[in-house]
Design a protein around this motif. Structure first.
Motif, PDB file in Angstrom:
ATOM      1  N   ASP A 195       0.848  -1.196   0.000  1.00  0.00           N
ATOM      2  CA  ASP A 195       0.000   0.000   0.000  1.00  0.00           C
ATOM      3  C   ASP A 195       0.881   1.242   0.000  1.00  0.00           C
ATOM      4  OD1 ASP A 195      -1.805   2.022   0.365  1.00  0.00           O
ATOM      5  OD2 ASP A 195      -2.488   1.362   2.353  1.00  0.00           O
ATOM      6  N   PRO A 196       0.907   1.994  -1.096  1.00  0.00           N
ATOM      7  CA  PRO A 196       1.774   3.182  -1.125  1.00  0.00           C
ATOM      8  C   PRO A 196       1.373   4.268  -0.144  1.00  0.00           C
ATOM      9  CG  PRO A 196       0.536   2.949  -3.176  1.00  0.00           C
ATOM     10  CD  PRO A 196       0.189   1.781  -2.339  1.00  0.00           C
ATOM     11  N   ASP A 197       0.188   4.147   0.439  1.00  0.00           N
ATOM     12  CA  ASP A 197      -0.257   5.150   1.413  1.00  0.00           C
ATOM     13  C   ASP A 197       0.102   4.778   2.847  1.00  0.00           C
ATOM     14  OD1 ASP A 197      -1.394   6.803  -0.513  1.00  0.00           O
ATOM     15  OD2 ASP A 197      -3.249   5.634  -0.538  1.00  0.00           O
ATOM     16  N   SER A 198       0.804   3.651   3.005  1.00  0.00           N
ATOM     17  CA  SER A 198       1.181   3.242   4.356  1.00  0.00           C
ATOM     18  C   SER A 198       2.180   4.241   4.947  1.00  0.00           C
ATOM     19  CB  SER A 198       1.793   1.842   4.344  1.00  0.00           C
ATOM     20  OG  SER A 198       2.993   1.828   3.602  1.00  0.00           O
ATOM     21  N   PHE A 199       2.218   4.353   6.260  1.00  0.00           N
ATOM     22  CA  PHE A 199       3.034   5.362   6.935  1.00  0.00           C
ATOM     23  C   PHE A 199       4.521   5.213   6.625  1.00  0.00           C
ATOM     24  CE2 PHE A 199       5.619   6.617  10.601  1.00  0.00           C
ATOM     25  CZ  PHE A 199       5.308   7.965  10.663  1.00  0.00           C
ATOM     26  N   SER A 200       5.012   3.970   6.613  1.00  0.00           N
ATOM     27  CA  SER A 200       6.457   3.755   6.428  1.00  0.00           C
ATOM     28  C   SER A 200       6.850   3.574   4.968  1.00  0.00           C
ATOM     29  CB  SER A 200       6.892   2.522   7.216  1.00  0.00           C
ATOM     30  OG  SER A 200       6.200   1.375   6.773  1.00  0.00           O
ATOM     31  N   GLY A 201       5.862   3.580   4.048  1.00  0.00           N
ATOM     32  CA  GLY A 201       6.190   3.351   2.653  1.00  0.00           C
ATOM     33  C   GLY A 201       6.369   1.865   2.368  1.00  0.00           C
ATOM     34  N   ASP A 245       5.328   5.002  -5.870  1.00  0.00           N
ATOM     35  CA  ASP A 245       4.224   5.898  -5.552  1.00  0.00           C
ATOM     36  C   ASP A 245       3.256   5.990  -6.734  1.00  0.00           C
ATOM     37  OD1 ASP A 245       4.056   8.010  -3.075  1.00  0.00           O
ATOM     38  OD2 ASP A 245       2.841   8.632  -4.795  1.00  0.00           O
ATOM     39  N   GLU A 246       2.007   6.254  -6.412  1.00  0.00           N
ATOM     40  CA  GLU A 246       0.988   6.406  -7.447  1.00  0.00           C
ATOM     41  C   GLU A 246       1.029   7.783  -8.089  1.00  0.00           C
ATOM     42  OE1 GLU A 246      -0.886   3.950  -8.416  1.00  0.00           O
ATOM     43  OE2 GLU A 246      -0.226   2.543  -6.867  1.00  0.00           O
ATOM     44  N   ASP A 247       1.852   8.665  -7.551  1.00  0.00           N
ATOM     45  CA  ASP A 247       1.944  10.026  -8.067  1.00  0.00           C
ATOM     46  C   ASP A 247       3.366  10.331  -8.528  1.00  0.00           C
ATOM     47  OD1 ASP A 247      -0.753  10.691  -7.412  1.00  0.00           O
ATOM     48  OD2 ASP A 247      -0.130  10.905  -5.309  1.00  0.00           O
ATOM     49  N   THR A 248       3.485  11.412  -9.293  1.00  0.00           N
ATOM     50  CA  THR A 248       4.797  11.913  -9.672  1.00  0.00           C
ATOM     51  C   THR A 248       5.543  12.379  -8.421  1.00  0.00           C
ATOM     52  OG1 THR A 248       3.981  12.628 -11.839  1.00  0.00           O
ATOM     53  CG2 THR A 248       6.019  13.647 -11.042  1.00  0.00           C
ATOM     54  N   LEU A 286      10.232  11.907 -11.119  1.00  0.00           N
ATOM     55  CA  LEU A 286       9.969  10.484 -11.304  1.00  0.00           C
ATOM     56  C   LEU A 286       8.508  10.259 -11.653  1.00  0.00           C
ATOM     57  CD1 LEU A 286      11.846   9.170  -8.131  1.00  0.00           C
ATOM     58  CD2 LEU A 286      12.791   9.573 -10.435  1.00  0.00           C
ATOM     59  N   GLU A 287       8.279   9.545 -12.728  1.00  0.00           N
ATOM     60  CA  GLU A 287       6.916   9.193 -13.108  1.00  0.00           C
ATOM     61  C   GLU A 287       6.336   8.211 -12.090  1.00  0.00           C
ATOM     62  OE1 GLU A 287       5.178  10.493 -15.645  1.00  0.00           O
ATOM     63  OE2 GLU A 287       6.903  11.806 -16.042  1.00  0.00           O
ATOM     64  N   PRO A 288       5.014   8.169 -11.960  1.00  0.00           N
ATOM     65  CA  PRO A 288       4.405   7.199 -11.034  1.00  0.00           C
ATOM     66  C   PRO A 288       4.765   5.769 -11.418  1.00  0.00           C
ATOM     67  CG  PRO A 288       2.799   8.830 -11.788  1.00  0.00           C
ATOM     68  CD  PRO A 288       4.008   9.021 -12.623  1.00  0.00           C
ATOM     69  N   ARG A 289       4.969   4.931 -10.422  1.00  0.00           N
ATOM     70  CA  ARG A 289       5.263   3.503 -10.616  1.00  0.00           C
ATOM     71  C   ARG A 289       6.282   3.310 -11.739  1.00  0.00           C
ATOM     72  NH1 ARG A 289      -0.715   0.854 -10.701  1.00  0.00           N
ATOM     73  NH2 ARG A 289      -0.707   2.037 -12.639  1.00  0.00           N
ATOM     74  N   SER A 290       7.458   3.842 -11.512  1.00  0.00           N
ATOM     75  CA  SER A 290       8.476   3.842 -12.569  1.00  0.00           C
ATOM     76  C   SER A 290       9.821   3.375 -12.037  1.00  0.00           C
ATOM     77  CB  SER A 290       8.615   5.245 -13.163  1.00  0.00           C
ATOM     78  OG  SER A 290       9.109   6.148 -12.173  1.00  0.00           O
ATOM     79  N   ALA A 291      10.683   3.009 -12.970  1.00  0.00           N
ATOM     80  CA  ALA A 291      12.060   2.620 -12.645  1.00  0.00           C
ATOM     81  C   ALA A 291      13.001   3.343 -13.588  1.00  0.00           C
ATOM     82  CB  ALA A 291      12.231   1.113 -12.781  1.00  0.00           C
ATOM     83  N   LEU A 292      14.074   3.897 -13.035  1.00  0.00           N
ATOM     84  CA  LEU A 292      15.133   4.484 -13.840  1.00  0.00           C
ATOM     85  C   LEU A 292      16.421   3.717 -13.569  1.00  0.00           C
ATOM     86  CD1 LEU A 292      14.660   8.379 -13.579  1.00  0.00           C
ATOM     87  CD2 LEU A 292      14.284   6.918 -15.586  1.00  0.00           C
ATOM     88  N   LEU A 293      17.112   3.410 -14.640  1.00  0.00           N
ATOM     89  CA  LEU A 293      18.397   2.717 -14.555  1.00  0.00           C
ATOM     90  C   LEU A 293      19.410   3.615 -15.242  1.00  0.00           C
ATOM     91  CD1 LEU A 293      20.405   0.424 -14.177  1.00  0.00           C
ATOM     92  CD2 LEU A 293      19.261  -0.824 -16.023  1.00  0.00           C
ATOM     93  N   LEU A 294      20.130   4.392 -14.440  1.00  0.00           N
ATOM     94  CA  LEU A 294      20.976   5.459 -14.966  1.00  0.00           C
ATOM     95  C   LEU A 294      22.452   5.106 -14.892  1.00  0.00           C
ATOM     96  CD1 LEU A 294      19.237   8.555 -13.300  1.00  0.00           C
ATOM     97  CD2 LEU A 294      18.757   7.539 -15.548  1.00  0.00           C
TER      98      LEU A 294
END
Length: 617
Positions: free
Chosen positions: A404-410, A567-570, A605-613
């Motif tokens: 749950d992305p809304d959980s207190f600890s992430g 996260d569900e948001d940017t 960062l886009e929502p629910r995204s992965a960057l490999l830099l």
């Protein structure tokens, strides 16, 4: 004189009656061996009618009989040969006699392969492709069924034989190599002559023969050679804990203690922690290790020294015969642990650069780490196992993606803290990491077919410390209802059978999203294949803030930054807190998209995204 002697022996075999009835040697295992091993003594298991009183004799340079062991069953004879450093390769005769009765058998010693890449183990530079041979591709329909094997072809039955074979795997090696895989783990290929549900191979009925529905011994060796030519190593799945009830031993067991609870099977209670629990009772410890999984899988008693030698030699035989890259052993905590210590020691003695991975299905690093070699075990246990599967990370990472992305600890805190327990492992970089395997739901099904989460998983397993393993079909979003049986989740790879409407090998019929997934995995693994920083670089992660987890792979020359946003948001990520790893770098290029990002101050960062830099100036 030699020809005369052989003629006399032939006459005796034809006209002489053996004392006590007809004597005949039906099996000699292993069927051949090699010169040049560190461990000089070789056990030959002989089986046949009333052969226990036969006395063997050998006349071959560098080879002698060191001891002969007879057991209560008169149909077995165990002959131990000493193969000295000056033993000559070649075929020689072993003469077995009792009084005037003689039997002659030929035996072959081959020169051991001294090639630098023969039996070199898989490492963190590899990416493993797990293939169930019966379900991957049917390259030879002529071997689909045999009159003497009961489990017949039935592709409509999830637990039936579907016809995949070694030839099908060989025919599609260009696909496996093109995807970026450098190792292939095959589920067991040895004969499994069981009446039903034998497709998976985990019920061995002949330790030295490839199941004819998959191919032949020579085809396995040819497949391993063809793999090696394409930069792929073969990992063989070996079953050491038990056999199938259809094993030829079960018709005539060598001894009354060949099996655990022989004659009166008791099922295991599956209490794996008794292996390391300082308070465990002997009753619970023995019951766990010696109990059977099910009545169709007789549990082997590795405390019997003759059986122990047999199992060790069988593993070494396949390594040398096929030039394996590794061995996978399931049910590791169910085996007699002191035997398995010696089993691994003997293999690593002969092949110091080899690799073996053991399965301990626990979510507790304190449990899985116990089995890996090195370190000081609290009970003094000595392990020689190089690698174990990282079930704790698999469970924690999947829970994080589904959290749950809304959980207190992430969502990432538990994974972050669990990876921080790597101090428990003597060699954490040697762990095998994986999103799923042949005994759990497909990763795409676990993630409820959410492509964004799937993409994050593929990036993670391509870059996390350890050795990544993917189950065939993961790369094309193989899925199933969550309540599916093992037979259903081990679905046929599309395109492996003539007439398939979809062909994943060439892309015909795949959905756009499946093609995107396949391209994603291929890009990641082909990039990984040549990236020394991912192979051998260090790992550093930063405490997650809410739903963003950042970690680095780095060495003296390069730095790779991985950012997972659940996260569900940017999210705007402040990059200043990563200065100790970013250093003078000002930009990062995403390996997947090719886009270039500034990292001097922040990243969007886009929502629910992965960057490999890959970082640079």
């Amino acid at each position: 004189m030699r020809l005369v002697r052989l003629a006399i022996i032939a006459c005796l075999l034809t006209i002489s009656a053996a004392p006590g009835g007809t004597q005949e040697i039906e099996r000699i295992e292993p069927p051949s061996w090699w010169t040049g091993f560190e461990h000089r003594e070789l056990q030959l298991m002989l089986h046949g009618n009333n052969i226990s009183l036969l006395t063997p004799d050998i006349d071959h340079a560098g080879v002698s009989i060191s001891r002969v062991v007879r057991v209560e069953n008169p149909n077995y004879l165990f002959v131990y040969m000493d193969i000295g450093p000056d033993a000559e390769p070649g075929t020689f005769e072993i003469i077995f006699s009792e009084g005037n009765y003689t039997i002659t058998r030929s035996y072959e010693l081959r020169p051991r392969n001294s090639g630098p890449n023969h039996a070199r183990g898989f490492t963190s530079a590899d990416a493993i492709y797990l293939i169930m041979p019966d379900r991957f591709a049917n390259g030879d329909p002529n071997n689909d069924e045999f009159y003497f094997l009961d489990d017949k072809l039935d592709r409509d039955d999830p637990y039936g034989r579907h016809g995949g074979d070694l030839q099908g795997i060989e025919d599609n090696l260009d696909y496996s190599a093109g995807m970026g895989f450098t190792s292939v783990w095959l589920n067991p290929v040895q004969e499994a002559a069981m009446p039903v549900a034998s497709y998976h191979g985990y019920a061995t009925t002949d330790h030295y023969t490839v199941d004819p529905r998959l191919g032949t011994n020579e085809q396995l060796r040819e497949l391993a050679a063809e793999m090696k030519a394409r930069g792929i190593g073969m990992i063989m799945d070996q079953v050491v804990n038990h056999i199938g009830s259809g094993h030829w031993w079960m018709d005539d067991l060598p001894a009354s203690d060949w099996l655990n609870f022989q004659g009166d099977p008791v099922m295991t209670p599956h209490r794996r922690t008794t292996n390391m629990d300082p308070y465990a009772s002997n009753h619970d410890t023995i019951l766990h290790a010696d109990g059977w999984f099910v009545e169709s899988l007789p549990d082997l008693n590795q405390r019997n020294p003759l059986l122990a030698d047999y199992l060790v030699q069988n593993s070494i035989w396949w390594v040398e015969y096929a030039g394996l890259q590794g061995i996978r052993v399931g049910s590791w905590p169910y085996l007699e642990k002191h035997f398995m210590s010696d089993w691994a020691r003997r293999i690593m003695q002969e092949y110091p650069d080899f690799n073996v991975v053991g399965e301990e299905w626990s979510e507790l690093p304190a449990v899985t780490s116990y089995w890996q070699r090195g370190g000081n075990k609290h009970d003094g246990y000595m392990s020689f196992l190089p690698s174990v599967f990282d079930f704790p990370v698999q469970a924690a990472f999947t829970r994080a993606l589904k959290g749950d992305p809304d959980s207190f600890s992430g969502v990432w805190t538990s994974l972050y803290e669990l990876v921080g327990m790597d101090f428990l492992y003597p060699e954490p970089m040697s762990l095998v990491i994986f999103p799923d395997n042949h005994e759990m739901d497909r990763i795409y099904a676990q993630l409820e077919e959410n492509f964004d989460l799937y993409r994050m998983a593929m990036v993670y397993y391509a870059t996390m410390r350890g050795i990544p393993q993917f189950f065939y079909g993961d790369e094309i979003l193989a899925s199933h209802p969550r309540a599916s049986s093992h037979g259903e989740l081990r679905s046929d790879f599309p395109g492996g059978w003539e007439g398939d409407a979809v062909n994943a090998f060439n892309g015909e019929g795949l959905t756009e999203q499946q093609r995107n997934a396949q391209q994603l995995v291929s890009r990641l693994l082909n990039w990984r294949k040549n990236n020394q920083t991912i192979h051998h670089g260090k790992f550093m992660h930063f405490a997650p803030i809410r739903n963003v987890y950042v970690y680095f792979r780095y060495d003296a020359d390069n730095t790779v930054m991985v950012i997972l946003n659940r996260d569900e948001d940017t999210v705007v990520l402040d990059t200043g807190r990563f200065a100790e790893r970013i250093g003078d770098a000002t930009h990062g290029t995403d390996v997947v998209s090719g886009k270039r990002f500034s990292i001097e101050d922040s990243l969007v960062l886009e929502p629910r995204s992965a960057l490999l830099l890959e970082l640079g100036e």
